[in-house]
Write an enzyme that holds these catalytic residues in place. Structure first.
Site, PDB file in Angstrom:
ATOM      1  N   LYS A  97     -11.526   5.976  -3.454  1.00 29.97           N
ATOM      2  CA  LYS A  97     -12.001   7.201  -2.819  1.00 29.97           C
ATOM      3  C   LYS A  97     -13.494   7.471  -3.048  1.00 29.97           C
ATOM      4  O   LYS A  97     -14.178   7.986  -2.154  1.00 29.97           O
ATOM      5  CB  LYS A  97     -11.149   8.396  -3.265  1.00 29.97           C
ATOM      6  CG  LYS A  97      -9.661   8.230  -2.927  1.00 29.97           C
ATOM      7  CD  LYS A  97      -9.422   7.753  -1.495  1.00 29.97           C
ATOM      8  CE  LYS A  97      -7.965   7.505  -1.195  1.00 29.97           C
ATOM      9  NZ  LYS A  97      -7.750   6.764   0.050  1.00 29.97           N
ATOM     10  N   ALA A 127      -0.121   5.221   1.222  1.00 28.57           N
ATOM     11  CA  ALA A 127      -0.266   6.090   2.399  1.00 28.57           C
ATOM     12  C   ALA A 127      -0.386   5.269   3.677  1.00 28.57           C
ATOM     13  O   ALA A 127      -1.220   4.368   3.791  1.00 28.57           O
ATOM     14  CB  ALA A 127      -1.482   6.991   2.251  1.00 28.57           C
ATOM     15  N   ASP A 132       0.859  -1.176   0.000  1.00 24.74           N
ATOM     16  CA  ASP A 132       0.000   0.000   0.000  1.00 24.74           C
ATOM     17  C   ASP A 132       0.902   1.235   0.000  1.00 24.74           C
ATOM     18  O   ASP A 132       2.115   1.142   0.194  1.00 24.74           O
ATOM     19  CB  ASP A 132      -0.890  -0.035   1.240  1.00 24.74           C
ATOM     20  CG  ASP A 132      -1.762   1.187   1.380  1.00 24.74           C
ATOM     21  OD1 ASP A 132      -2.438   1.544   0.401  1.00 24.74           O
ATOM     22  OD2 ASP A 132      -1.742   1.811   2.459  1.00 24.74           O
ATOM     23  N   ALA A 169     -13.728   9.960   9.200  1.00 23.49           N
ATOM     24  CA  ALA A 169     -13.132   9.915   7.867  1.00 23.49           C
ATOM     25  C   ALA A 169     -12.230   8.699   7.696  1.00 23.49           C
ATOM     26  O   ALA A 169     -12.060   8.192   6.584  1.00 23.49           O
ATOM     27  CB  ALA A 169     -12.345  11.195   7.602  1.00 23.49           C
ATOM     28  N   ASP A 204      -1.989  -0.974   5.874  1.00 23.76           N
ATOM     29  CA  ASP A 204      -2.325  -0.442   7.190  1.00 23.76           C
ATOM     30  C   ASP A 204      -3.820  -0.401   7.439  1.00 23.76           C
ATOM     31  O   ASP A 204      -4.248   0.088   8.489  1.00 23.76           O
ATOM     32  CB  ASP A 204      -1.735   0.970   7.357  1.00 23.76           C
ATOM     33  CG  ASP A 204      -2.338   1.959   6.373  1.00 23.76           C
ATOM     34  OD1 ASP A 204      -2.240   1.711   5.152  1.00 23.76           O
ATOM     35  OD2 ASP A 204      -2.896   2.972   6.807  1.00 23.76           O
ATOM     36  N   HIS A 258     -15.121   5.175  -0.776  1.00 25.56           N
ATOM     37  CA  HIS A 258     -14.877   5.656   0.585  1.00 25.56           C
ATOM     38  C   HIS A 258     -15.939   6.695   0.971  1.00 25.56           C
ATOM     39  O   HIS A 258     -16.523   6.627   2.070  1.00 25.56           O
ATOM     40  CB  HIS A 258     -13.476   6.274   0.646  1.00 25.56           C
ATOM     41  CG  HIS A 258     -13.039   6.716   1.999  1.00 25.56           C
ATOM     42  ND1 HIS A 258     -11.851   6.318   2.575  1.00 25.56           N
ATOM     43  CD2 HIS A 258     -13.631   7.543   2.921  1.00 25.56           C
ATOM     44  CE1 HIS A 258     -11.741   6.866   3.770  1.00 25.56           C
ATOM     45  NE2 HIS A 258     -12.795   7.627   3.998  1.00 25.56           N
ATOM     46  N   ARG A 267     -10.396  -2.185  -3.544  1.00 24.08           N
ATOM     47  CA  ARG A 267     -10.506  -2.885  -2.271  1.00 24.08           C
ATOM     48  C   ARG A 267     -11.919  -2.807  -1.699  1.00 24.08           C
ATOM     49  O   ARG A 267     -12.603  -1.814  -1.937  1.00 24.08           O
ATOM     50  CB  ARG A 267      -9.526  -2.256  -1.264  1.00 24.08           C
ATOM     51  CG  ARG A 267      -8.090  -2.351  -1.663  1.00 24.08           C
ATOM     52  CD  ARG A 267      -7.251  -1.451  -0.789  1.00 24.08           C
ATOM     53  NE  ARG A 267      -5.856  -1.459  -1.234  1.00 24.08           N
ATOM     54  CZ  ARG A 267      -5.009  -0.483  -0.991  1.00 24.08           C
ATOM     55  NH1 ARG A 267      -5.406   0.586  -0.318  1.00 24.08           N
ATOM     56  NH2 ARG A 267      -3.776  -0.561  -1.414  1.00 24.08           N
ATOM     57  N   MET A 295     -11.119   3.745   5.400  1.00 23.59           N
ATOM     58  CA  MET A 295      -9.814   3.929   4.780  1.00 23.59           C
ATOM     59  C   MET A 295      -9.311   2.642   4.128  1.00 23.59           C
ATOM     60  O   MET A 295      -9.464   1.559   4.670  1.00 23.59           O
ATOM     61  CB  MET A 295      -8.796   4.420   5.810  1.00 23.59           C
ATOM     62  CG  MET A 295      -7.500   4.911   5.198  1.00 23.59           C
ATOM     63  SD  MET A 295      -7.735   6.278   4.038  1.00 23.59           S
ATOM     64  CE  MET A 295      -8.240   7.564   5.156  1.00 23.59           C
TER      65      MET A 295
END
Length: 269
Positions: free
Chosen positions: A52, A12, A10, A44, A186, A55, A160, A48
């Site tokens: 996006k 970020a 990944d 927010a 993460d 998301h 994902r 994650m």
């Protein structure tokens, strides 16, 4: 003998952007700008790891967020609304992402060790391609140059928690067996991505979304506060199904060695 052929990373919170700060702060700002609607950084962070657009949609479906949205606007967050928030989000994200392109301390050393063992470096992200086209060269200026990268909107099937971005790495890197790959992430959706792709998975705790603090914020915590945050992050990632969890990608070599030993015994994820 079976051996590890690639790690799929990944971005970020795993390789760059300690605390996965860049995307979360922009979600807060985008909703405020587009609809004068307030969400917290903690809210927010909940979806994650997803693409996006997905998301934002998932964020609007969180019970507390949805209840506040309906109270403020009288109806649920529709896909048209998600489209508008996404359109607001994209230029904000593109303007900020390069500021968080520096690799996390110790990561480049780990990757150099892996490359020295003949292991290929793949990568994928919840960022769409137009953001990645800014982030990738910015990270390259700091020395991070993976062998391939896949963006969340590159795959027609979706991003994902599905396996498709990880499997696209397998194709691009020419990997012979998915069981010879390790997915590092993460976030829970990123761990699920690796599992459903048939890979070993390693969760990244302290530098990632589960703790959700910048490096300085982390260092400012007391040792007791750090212990609580770390234990919570480890639990979250193990609950998501991670085979191993480490503090940072900088600390990942022992986990890689353990998985390498398992593959030498012909074990699979």
């Amino acid at each position: 003998m079976q051996q590890i052929e690639a790690v799929i990373l990944d971005w970020a919170g795993t390789v760059v952007d300690f605390g996965s700060v860049a995307p979360t702060t922009i979600f807060v700002e985008a909703l405020k700008q587009a609809y004068n609607f307030d969400i917290s950084l903690a809210e927010a962070r909940v979806p994650m790891g997803m693409g996006k657009w997905d998301h934002i949609k998932t964020l609007g479906q969180l019970p507390e967020v949805s209840a506040r949205w309906q109270k403020q606007f009288g109806n649920v967050m529709t896909d048209d609304v998600v489209d508008e928030i996404y359109r607001t989000f994209m230029p904000l994200q593109k303007a900020k992402v390069a500021e968080h392109a520096k690799p996390i301390a110790g990561v480049l050393d780990t990757l150099a060790r892996l490359k020295g063992q003949g292991i290929k470096i793949g990568s994928c992200s919840g960022y769409p391609r137009e953001v990645m086209e800014i982030l990738v060269p910015a990270a390259a200026n700091y020395g991070y140059k993976p062998d391939c990268w896949v963006a969340s909107d590159d795959i027609a099937a979706g991003s994902r928690p599905g396996p498709w971005m990880a499997l696209q790495n397998v194709q691009q890197l020419g990997i012979t067996n998915v069981a010879n790959c390790i997915k590092f992430d993460d976030s829970a959706p990123g761990i699920t991505e690796g599992l459903t792709a048939g890979m070993w998975t390693v969760g990244i705790a302290i530098t990632g979304n589960s703790v959700g603090l910048t490096e300085q914020e982390w260092l400012n915590l007391s040792s007791a506060q750090q212990k609580i945050a770390k234990e919570k992050a480890y639990d979250t990632l193990y609950q998501a199904g991670a085979h191993y969890v480490v503090d940072s990608l900088a600390d990942a070599l022992p986990a890689v060695q353990s998985i390498q030993a398992a593959r030498a015994r012909n074990q699979r994820p």
